[in-house]
Design an enzyme around this catalytic site. Structure first.
Site, PDB file in Angstrom:
ATOM      1  CE  LYS A 122      -4.427   0.930   0.233  1.00  0.00           C
ATOM      2  NZ  LYS A 122      -5.579   0.077  -0.153  1.00  0.00           N
ATOM      3  CG  ASP A 141      -7.346   3.232  -0.706  1.00  0.00           C
ATOM      4  OD1 ASP A 141      -7.838   2.093  -0.643  1.00  0.00           O
ATOM      5  OD2 ASP A 141      -7.421   4.027   0.257  1.00  0.00           O
TER       6      ASP A 141
HETATM    7  P1  NDP Z   1     -13.000   7.804  -2.700  1.00  0.00           P
HETATM    8  O1  NDP Z   1     -11.919   8.789  -2.545  1.00  0.00           O
HETATM    9  O2  NDP Z   1     -13.603   7.581  -4.041  1.00  0.00           O
HETATM   10  O3  NDP Z   1     -14.200   8.146  -1.699  1.00  0.00           O
HETATM   11  C1  NDP Z   1     -13.998   8.215  -0.332  1.00  0.00           C
HETATM   12  C2  NDP Z   1     -15.308   8.538   0.336  1.00  0.00           C
HETATM   13  O4  NDP Z   1     -15.172   8.372   1.726  1.00  0.00           O
HETATM   14  C3  NDP Z   1     -15.742   9.960   0.118  1.00  0.00           C
HETATM   15  O5  NDP Z   1     -17.138  10.022   0.152  1.00  0.00           O
HETATM   16  C4  NDP Z   1     -15.137  10.665   1.324  1.00  0.00           C
HETATM   17  O6  NDP Z   1     -15.759  11.871   1.680  1.00  0.00           O
HETATM   18  C5  NDP Z   1     -15.320   9.622   2.388  1.00  0.00           C
HETATM   19  N1  NDP Z   1     -14.268   9.796   3.398  1.00  0.00           N
HETATM   20  C6  NDP Z   1     -12.945   9.692   3.211  1.00  0.00           C
HETATM   21  N2  NDP Z   1     -12.278   9.966   4.338  1.00  0.00           N
HETATM   22  C7  NDP Z   1     -13.198  10.218   5.249  1.00  0.00           C
HETATM   23  C8  NDP Z   1     -13.128  10.554   6.602  1.00  0.00           C
HETATM   24  N3  NDP Z   1     -11.956  10.689   7.269  1.00  0.00           N
HETATM   25  N4  NDP Z   1     -14.297  10.720   7.253  1.00  0.00           N
HETATM   26  C9  NDP Z   1     -15.477  10.580   6.601  1.00  0.00           C
HETATM   27  N5  NDP Z   1     -15.598  10.277   5.305  1.00  0.00           N
HETATM   28  C10 NDP Z   1     -14.480  10.101   4.641  1.00  0.00           C
HETATM   29  O7  NDP Z   1     -12.418   6.444  -2.112  1.00  0.00           O
HETATM   30  P2  NDP Z   1     -12.912   4.939  -2.331  1.00  0.00           P
HETATM   31  O8  NDP Z   1     -14.376   4.900  -2.529  1.00  0.00           O
HETATM   32  O9  NDP Z   1     -12.031   4.348  -3.336  1.00  0.00           O
HETATM   33  O10 NDP Z   1     -12.517   4.291  -0.930  1.00  0.00           O
HETATM   34  C11 NDP Z   1     -13.446   4.183   0.151  1.00  0.00           C
HETATM   35  C12 NDP Z   1     -12.988   3.075   1.093  1.00  0.00           C
HETATM   36  O11 NDP Z   1     -12.943   1.837   0.378  1.00  0.00           O
HETATM   37  C13 NDP Z   1     -11.579   3.247   1.680  1.00  0.00           C
HETATM   38  O12 NDP Z   1     -11.575   2.691   2.983  1.00  0.00           O
HETATM   39  C14 NDP Z   1     -10.716   2.395   0.765  1.00  0.00           C
HETATM   40  O13 NDP Z   1      -9.537   1.978   1.410  1.00  0.00           O
HETATM   41  C15 NDP Z   1     -11.656   1.230   0.517  1.00  0.00           C
HETATM   42  N6  NDP Z   1     -11.382   0.419  -0.659  1.00  0.00           N
HETATM   43  C16 NDP Z   1     -11.261   0.986  -1.904  1.00  0.00           C
HETATM   44  C17 NDP Z   1     -11.029   0.181  -2.999  1.00  0.00           C
HETATM   45  C18 NDP Z   1     -10.961   0.725  -4.380  1.00  0.00           C
HETATM   46  O14 NDP Z   1     -10.826  -0.067  -5.319  1.00  0.00           O
HETATM   47  N7  NDP Z   1     -11.062   2.029  -4.583  1.00  0.00           N
HETATM   48  C19 NDP Z   1     -10.854  -1.271  -2.861  1.00  0.00           C
HETATM   49  C20 NDP Z   1     -11.087  -1.777  -1.521  1.00  0.00           C
HETATM   50  C21 NDP Z   1     -11.320  -0.934  -0.473  1.00  0.00           C
HETATM   51  P3  NDP Z   1     -15.047  13.288   1.339  1.00  0.00           P
HETATM   52  O15 NDP Z   1     -15.240  13.470  -0.131  1.00  0.00           O
HETATM   53  O16 NDP Z   1     -15.727  14.282   2.174  1.00  0.00           O
HETATM   54  O17 NDP Z   1     -13.595  13.120   1.700  1.00  0.00           O
HETATM   55  O1  2IT Z   2      -7.921  -1.605  -0.655  1.00  0.00           O
HETATM   56  C1  2IT Z   2      -7.842  -2.100  -1.805  1.00  0.00           C
HETATM   57  O2  2IT Z   2      -7.967  -3.308  -1.997  1.00  0.00           O
HETATM   58  C2  2IT Z   2      -7.623  -1.181  -2.935  1.00  0.00           C
HETATM   59  N1  2IT Z   2      -7.555   0.017  -2.720  1.00  0.00           N
HETATM   60  C3  2IT Z   2      -7.471  -1.735  -4.322  1.00  0.00           C
HETATM   61  C4  2IT Z   2      -6.052  -2.181  -4.583  1.00  0.00           C
HETATM   62  C5  2IT Z   2      -5.748  -2.576  -5.993  1.00  0.00           C
HETATM   63  O3  2IT Z   2      -4.570  -2.903  -6.220  1.00  0.00           O
HETATM   64  O4  2IT Z   2      -6.623  -2.580  -6.864  1.00  0.00           O
END
Ligand code: NDP
Ligand code: 2IT
Length: 448
Positions: A129, A169
């Site tokens: 990561k 992420d």
């Molecule tokens: P994005 O940046 O697309 O969206 C993040 C969302 O979460 C936004 O709505 C944001 O709000 C909110 N958020 C972030 N930080 C905070 C905080 N400290 N408090 C409250 N709300 C918060 O990210 P993703 O959708 O990609 O990621 C969301 C989660 O999913 C994370 O935990 C990530 O690690 C996990 N994840 C993502 C994957 C991927 O493929 N993208 C894969 C597996 C897991 P705001 O806009 O106000 O910051």
């Molecule tokens: O938390 C996760 O699994 C991710 N942000 C996706 C990682 C990836 O390599 O697609």
């Protein structure tokens, strides 16, 4: 106390002593360790091998300065990192996070979880990561590009298709991956396999943007079906409104659920008629605006300040898709009191240890992050396969493979829990199945 428990407790004390200030990392380690006693009872050779002290130490942590110029010509400096945690089953694989809260502890917790998540996909990828404390919010495209070019100028020395393959992420989506790829290519040569989550035009995979949210819903659907339930007519709470949340909303709605909430870091929306996916994507992706704009445009939507987990109304299923530690013990208990019987994690570590205890003690159907949100990295690994073959697969093919992988992950968690006589403890099932695979791979490679 069993020899297994004594060993696990001692190993955890060592982790605490070595990483006293890394609270998120310690939390992720404790969550795993808390479920491992039955494994160490069955496999005393793991104690002989001192596997726990090895597995909690990243193979490598890279940290670097990221200087860049903002739109006013001022020099800004951020910190960049890549945690290359474990390569026992494949090259390091995992996302990059750009958020002001990023630090070594957060990236170590994410990298640590990624190891087990990746092995659960059944695909040959290790765990890593990275990211930066850079905040993309409110920055122009040019500022983001300026930062990203500096970030990749250093990161490119440490990555490669057989070494380490980053992706997105929080705060890193198609735009950022595109700029990173451009800079990598200027400094090296065109190599599609160096990043995943790329735009389609240069080696991205169909369904990668949807994969985490869709995969979460496929996993949850399996968990519900195994317990005589389904998404049909269920009221679902989703947190977050980014990549994962958006596609979780879309797929859960398609399966007949009514999703009534989404959130951001300022507040949340309750829309009793169901969240409108098209409007959500328009507000968040096209306009890069806040959820208050969604509320202003949809009469049935009400906007509230604060955490969505303060919502005090009836619901059946909770899908936290924002960030770590958004649900604590009190919020978990309130969810249960309001009727929530299933929680599946789109975000990484959204439930703290007290919340997890509340789920397990109350028989909640609980899909832990490393199992439930593995769809994103799984399709990243499918993107790597397509890049190696210089082919692209159809939407139907990738979606079918994703569904298959999520079905298998649930089956693995369920069957492992049953093998160890742990009932519906899918957290323990997923942790044990993943840990055994990583531990066995490490041991068969010698003292690594
Ligand atoms: P994005 O940046 O697309 O969206 C993040 C969302 O979460 C936004 O709505 C944001 O709000 C909110 N958020 C972030 N930080 C905070 C905080 N400290 N408090 C409250 N709300 C918060 O990210 P993703 O959708 O990609 O990621 C969301 C989660 O999913 C994370 O935990 C990530 O690690 C996990 N994840 C993502 C994957 C991927 O493929 N993208 C894969 C597996 C897991 P705001 O806009 O106000 O910051
Ligand atoms: O938390 C996760 O699994 C991710 N942000 C996706 C990682 C990836 O390599 O697609």
């Amino acid at each position: 106390m069993t020899a297994a428990k004594t060993y696990i407790d001692q190993a955890f004390e060592t982790v605490k002593t070595r990483n006293p200030h890394e609270t998120e990392f310690l939390q992720a380690v404790q969550e795993l360790f808390d479920t491992l006693e039955p494994v160490f009872e069955k496999h005393p050779e793991y104690i002989e091998e001192n596997i726990l002290e090895r597995i909690v130490e990243p193979e490598r942590v890279i940290s670097f300065r990221v200087p860049w110029t903002d739109k006013d010509g001022k020099v800004q400096v951020n910190r960049g990192y890549r945690v290359q945690f474990n390569s026992a089953v494949g090259p390091y694989k995992g996302g990059l996070r750009f958020h002001p809260t990023v630090n070594q502890s957060i990236l170590k917790f994410l990298g640590f979880e990624q190891i087990y998540k990746n092995v659960l996909t059944g695909l040959p990828i290790g765990g890593g990561k990275g990211g930066s404390d850079f905040d993309p919010k409110g920055k122009t495209d040019r500022e983001v590009m300026s930062f990203v070019q500096s970030f990749m100028t250093e990161l490119q020395k440490h990555i490669g298709p057989s070494l380490d393959v980053p992706a997105g992420d929080i705060g890193v989506g198609g735009r950022e991956i595109g700029y990173m790829f451009g800079q990598y290519k200027r400094l090296n040569q065109f190599d599609a396999g160096v990043l995943t989550g790329k735009p389609l035009a240069f080696g991205g995979s169909l369904i990668r943007p949807e994969a985490t949210g869709y995969g979460l819903v496929y996993f949850t659907d399996e968990m519900l079906k195994a317990n005589g339930k389904s998404f049909k007519d269920q009221t679902v709470l989703v947190s977050g409104s980014g990549n994962v949340a958006q596609f979780a909303v879309q797929k859960a709605t398609e399966l007949g659920a009514k999703v009534i909430s989404v959130s951001d870091s300022n507040g949340y929306i309750i829309d009793e008629t169901g969240i409108d996916f098209d409007l959500l994507v328009d507000v968040k992706e096209k306009r890069r605006a806040r959820l208050t704009e969604y509320a202003a445009e949809k009469a049935s939507a009400k906007y509230f300040e604060g955490s969505v987990w303060n919502y005090d109304g009836p619901a059946d299923i909770a899908l936290p898709c924002a960030t770590q530690n958004e649900i604590d013990g009190d919020k978990a208990k309130q969810l249960l009191a309001n009727g929530v019987y299933a929680v599946a994690e789109g975000a990484n570590m959204p439930s703290d240890l007290a919340a997890i205890t509340a789920y397990r003690e109350n028989g909640v159907l609980y899909g832990p992050a490393k199992a439930a949100n593995a769809g994103g990295v799984a399709v990243s690994a499918l993107e790597m396969s397509q890049n190696s073959q210089r082919l692209s697969w159809s939407t139907e093919e990738v979606d079918a493979r994703l569904k298959d992988i999520m079905t298998n992950i649930f089956a693995t968690a369920k069957e492992t829990a049953e093998t160890y006589d742990l009932g519906i403890d899918y957290l323990a099932g997923a942790n044990i199945a993943a840990f055994e695979k990583v531990a066995d791979a490490m041991i068969s490679q010698g003292i690594v």
